[in-house]
Design a protein around this motif. Structure first.
Motif, short mmCIF file in Angstrom:
data_model
loop_
_atom_site.label_atom_id
_atom_site.label_comp_id
_atom_site.label_asym_id
_atom_site.label_seq_id
_atom_site.Cartn_x
_atom_site.Cartn_y
_atom_site.Cartn_z
N HIS A 1 13.85 -28.02 87.91
CA HIS A 1 15.15 -27.36 87.84
C HIS A 1 15.00 -26.07 87.03
CE1 HIS A 1 19.37 -26.56 87.14
NE2 HIS A 1 19.66 -27.51 88.03
N PRO A 2 15.54 -24.95 87.51
CA PRO A 2 15.41 -23.69 86.79
C PRO A 2 15.91 -23.77 85.35
CG PRO A 2 16.18 -23.26 89.00
CD PRO A 2 16.17 -24.76 88.84
N CYS B 1 26.62 -25.07 92.26
CA CYS B 1 25.72 -25.41 91.15
C CYS B 1 26.27 -24.79 89.87
CB CYS B 1 24.31 -24.88 91.45
SG CYS B 1 23.23 -25.01 90.02
N HIS C 1 24.50 -21.74 88.45
CA HIS C 1 24.18 -20.57 89.28
C HIS C 1 24.43 -19.21 88.62
CE1 HIS C 1 28.38 -20.20 91.11
NE2 HIS C 1 28.06 -18.97 90.88
N CYS D 1 21.17 -18.37 86.93
CA CYS D 1 19.92 -18.77 87.57
C CYS D 1 19.23 -17.62 88.30
CB CYS D 1 20.19 -19.92 88.55
SG CYS D 1 18.68 -20.52 89.32
N PHE E 1 16.94 -17.99 90.45
CA PHE E 1 16.48 -18.45 91.78
C PHE E 1 17.65 -18.64 92.75
CE2 PHE E 1 13.46 -19.90 88.61
CZ PHE E 1 12.25 -19.49 89.15
N CYS F 1 23.67 -21.98 96.91
CA CYS F 1 23.90 -22.56 95.57
C CYS F 1 25.37 -22.51 95.18
CB CYS F 1 23.09 -21.82 94.52
SG CYS F 1 21.34 -21.75 94.89
N CYS G 1 18.96 -29.54 92.30
CA CYS G 1 18.80 -28.13 92.65
C CYS G 1 18.41 -28.05 94.12
CB CYS G 1 17.69 -27.51 91.79
SG CYS G 1 17.18 -25.87 92.33
N VAL G 2 19.07 -27.17 94.86
CA VAL G 2 18.78 -27.07 96.29
C VAL G 2 17.36 -26.56 96.55
CG1 VAL G 2 21.19 -26.75 97.02
CG2 VAL G 2 19.80 -24.75 96.46
#
Ligand SMILES: Nc1ncnc2c1ncn2[C@@H]1O[C@H](COP(=O)(O)OP(=O)(O)OP(=O)(O)O)[C@@H](O)[C@H]1O
Ligand code: SF4
Ligand SMILES: [Mg+2]
Length: 312
Positions: free
Chosen positions: A237-238, A274, A277, A280, A282, A287, A305-306
């Protein structure tokens, strides 16, 4: 021994624990980590229904402790578990030590009634390395250093020989060298007493040093869960990656460490999709649509996390 399923807790208008699953096996230390305000203490308190009823409460979920349904217990049965089978070292030290009673008196109180002999108190003091400093003397909490006070609190928590010990930021108020000693003491007691531990901390480095399994929490939910080795070597997960990158490198002290940019969202104003997001690096279109589920990346490892499967 402890299993929490779908736990939700509300304070006022805010749901601050938004569906948490967490399990602890006999003798296992589970680390619960995340930034300030993400809901860690609330999960710990909910475990024995300690949420302040004037301010909030558990709105759904199940909690099983040794196969007993905790949320269904009456006050009497809860008292038998709380502080006895499941004991706490609370985040607020002032709420745990009473300034007007001596360490001896408080330890005696913490012991089960049948076991309040002077011998039992001496043994506990020795277990936590206070036999020389406290011994048989009448010592008040304020006469002890922060680290010694923390030893007393740990002594009180383990005195009834609990099955599960919940430690909430047990070393946060201490300086680094004392921190290390307290962590060593906890590790020793865990082995000796075969304790199961829920270790709550905002500091991933400390959690790495203590936990067998790690639950990473963000905005009221678990966003990554796995064995320590999963999280250390393959964070998916980021947010977890961000936490790891913000640890000053132990091998290379010169390497610049990066804190995660931005702030955690307010519970009164959570973003769509998310919850991470806005911060994030990424993020993709998807998201923002709906909050991802906590999905397997391996047998022992889950991430919410997608992009978990592509982010190695
Ligand atoms: N007694 C309370 N009444 C109202 N809101 C509360 C209460 N306790 C906690 N909260 C709110 O619930 C959320 C989660 O708090 P909690 O203390 O569980 O977070 P935490 O992860 O333990 O944070 P910290 O690292 O700062 O200890 C926060 O937004 C906090 O403001
Ligand atoms: S779901 Fe998207 S925004 Fe959320 S952590 Fe994963 S990549 Fe980042
Ligand atoms: Mg807390």
């Amino acid at each position: 021994m402890l299993e929490i399923k779908g736990l939700k807790v509300r304070y006022g208008a805010n749901e601050v624990v938004r569906g948490v699953d967490l399990a602890i096996k006999k003798g296992e230390c589970v680390g619960l980590v995340g930034e300030s305000g993400c809901g860690k203490t609330t999960v710990g308190l909910a475990t024995t229904k300690l949420i302040d009823a004037r301010k909030g409460g558990i709105t759904s979920g199940r909690i099983f402790f040794e196969d007993r349904d905790v949320l269904g217990l009456d006050a009497e049965d809860l008292r038998k578990i709380r502080g006895r089978r499941i004991s706490y070292v609370f985040q607020e030290p002032s709420s745990s030590l009473n300034p007007v009673f001596t360490v001896h008196e408080q330890l005696r109180e913490a012991l089960p009634e049948k076991d309040r002999a002077e011998k039992a108190i001496s043994r506990i003091l020795a277990d936590v390395g206070l036999e020389k400093i406290v011994g048989k003397k009448q010592v008040y909490p304020h006469e002890l250093s922060g680290g010694m006070q923390q030893r007393v609190m740990i002594a009180m928590a383990v005195a009834p020989e609990p099955d599960l010990l919940i430690l909430d930021e047990p070393t946060t108020a201490l300086d680094v060298s004392v921190q290390k000693q307290i962590l060593e003491l906890i590790a020793e007691l865990k082995e000796k007493m075969r304790l199961s531990i829920l270790f709550i901390s905002h500091d991933l480095r400390i959690v790495f040093s203590m936990a067998d399994r790690i639950e990473v929490m963000y905005a009221g939910r678990i966003v990554e869960s796995g064995l320590k080795k999963d999280i250390v070597s393959e964070p998916r997960h980021p947010y977890t990656k961000g936490l790891i990158n913000s640890i000053p490198s132990m091998k290379n002290r010169k390497k610049k460490f990066e804190a995660i940019e931005g702030k955690a969202p307010l519970f009164s104003d959570l973003p769509q999709g998310c919850k991470f997001h806005p911060r994030c690096g990424f993020r993709i279109e998807k998201c923002m649509e709906k909050e991802p589920a906590l999905e397997n990346v391996s047998d022992s490892h889950f991430a919410r996390c997608v992009r978990a499967k592509e982010l190695l």
